[in-house]
Design an enzyme around this catalytic site. Structure first.
Site: not given
Ligand code: NDP
Ligand code: X15
Length: 334
Positions: A12, A140-141, A193, A217
């Site tokens: 994502t 985080s977001c 927080g 959110h």
């Molecule tokens: N989604 C959200 O709302 C938000 C997320 N975040 C943060 O961003 C980070 C990523 O979240 P998000 O993008 O949602 O996660 P996703 O699950 O969407 O994506 C994570 C990706 O990491 C890859 N992955 C899994 N295992 C491994 C590994 N062993 N080595 C390398 N890559 C791997 C996967 O790739 P593959 O597809 O190839 O398996 C997957 O596409 C987290 O820290 C999350 O807390 C921050 C803000 C918002």
């Molecule tokens: O950064 C996020 O949320 P957060 O600010 O509540 O930790 C993203 O929406 C990821 O949340 P998730 O850990 O529920 O996938």
């Protein structure tokens, strides 16, 4: 000089950051990693993005279907100046040893603990703190959303109380899906927080609930003011705050559904709403208390922050030069 950027974890956040990096004239996207050759890997290839296996152990998956990878994560690390780690929460900390060994700078996401990096980052609040740093965490977001608006009014804040109503899962997530429940974070404060405090030194307590939606959110923010402020002043401040937009219920913005439709109407990539959406009518002052409601597009608000973090780490631009450049490249409205 163009900074060479790799993205480890093309999910994502990773795919959106890769897109945003490819839009910058001072950065070059060298490649992304995948653990498996699914449709996202094929799409990356179609877009001309070199795909690397996330580690050697995943190579057989690609070989089995004849998907030619450009190498493994180790090879990617040999090619880049900075790696954006967008792997699932907690994995970045484990990956850090690889980045240190390769001698590349790294950006981590909000799923990691603050201790993974030298600085936790929201561009408009503390860009300067990331100048020249090797390890930066984009918060985080939700934390990014809170920090953007609170930073704009920080001089007036005595104490913040905020309630986060969190989407249950992202739209592409068929494993967690919207839950048929309201799920509280029973730990008070929720992580948001204390996370805001890693960027902004203010008094803040937060609580959080997960609800059955995937779009965005929503935050209910209540602030005790330490000096007088009127609602119209807050409107003016937010109107002049980058990456914050005011939306009016009167114009049909009844819910998060219309906010996402607005992003679709702008033909934004993946209907990204990079800006924090504050409902204008919700901004109210009662005595020394300020209230407002805002929405956060969890899939995209941290994306411009990753781009600015790269610029800060390589001292490519000062704060406002970087923010303006990133905003322009992504069509961020102000
Ligand atoms: N989604 C959200 O709302 C938000 C997320 N975040 C943060 O961003 C980070 C990523 O979240 P998000 O993008 O949602 O996660 P996703 O699950 O969407 O994506 C994570 C990706 O990491 C890859 N992955 C899994 N295992 C491994 C590994 N062993 N080595 C390398 N890559 C791997 C996967 O790739 P593959 O597809 O190839 O398996 C997957 O596409 C987290 O820290 C999350 O807390 C921050 C803000 C918002
Ligand atoms: O950064 C996020 O949320 P957060 O600010 O509540 O930790 C993203 O929406 C990821 O949340 P998730 O850990 O529920 O996938």
């Amino acid at each position: 000089m163009k900074v060479k950027v790799g993205v480890n974890g093309y999910g994502t956040i990773g795919k959106r950051v890769a897109y945003a990096v490819s839009k910058q004239d001072d950065m070059e996207l060298i490649g992304v990693t995948k653990t498996k050759p699914d449709f996202e890997a094929y799409r990356a290839k179609e877009l001309g993005i070199p795909v690397y296996a996330a580690s050697e152990e995943f190579l057989p998956r690609f070989e089995k279907v004849g998907f030619e990878v450009a190498g493994t994560l180790d090879d990617l690390l040999n090619e880049v100046d900075v790696i954006v780690d967008a792997t699932p929460g907690g994995m970045g900390e484990k990956n850090k040893a690889l980045y240190e060994k390769a001698g590349v700078k790294a950006i981590f996401q909000g799923g990691e603990k603050a201790s993974v990096a030298e600085v936790s980052f929201v561009a408009q609040a503390n860009y300067e703190k990331a100048l020249g740093k090797d390890y930066v965490r984009v918060v985080s977001c939700n934390t990014t959303g809170l920090t953007r608006t609170l930073n704009a009014i920080k001089d007036y804040i005595d104490y913040v109380y905020a309630v986060m109503i969190r989407r249950a899962a992202d739209p592409n997530d068929s494993k967690r899906g919207p839950v048929n429940a309201i799920k509280p974070s029973v730990e008070v404060p929720s992580h948001h927080g204390p996370d805001v405090q890693t960027v902004l030194p203010i008094n803040i307590e937060t609580m959080a609930f997960v609800v059955p939606t995937t779009l965005m959110h929503v935050h209910s923010v209540m602030i005790e003011l330490k000096k007088p402020l009127e609602a119209k002043d807050v409107v003016e401040i937010f109107e002049n705050t980058t990456r914050v937009l005011l939306f009016e219920k009167e114009k049909g913005f009844d819910s998060t559904a219309q906010l996402i439709e607005f992003a679709r109407d702008l033909h934004r990539e993946w209907n990204n709403l990079y800006e924090i959406a504050v409902w204008k009518e919700s901004i109210s002052v009662k005595g020394n208390r300020l209230f407002y409601i805002q929405a956060v597009h969890q899939e995209s608000d941290v994306v411009p922050e990753n781009v600015d973090a790269i610029r800060a780490m390589f001292e490519l631009a000062d704060k406002w030069e970087s923010i303006k450049k990133t905003n322009k490249s992504l069509g961020i409205l102000k």
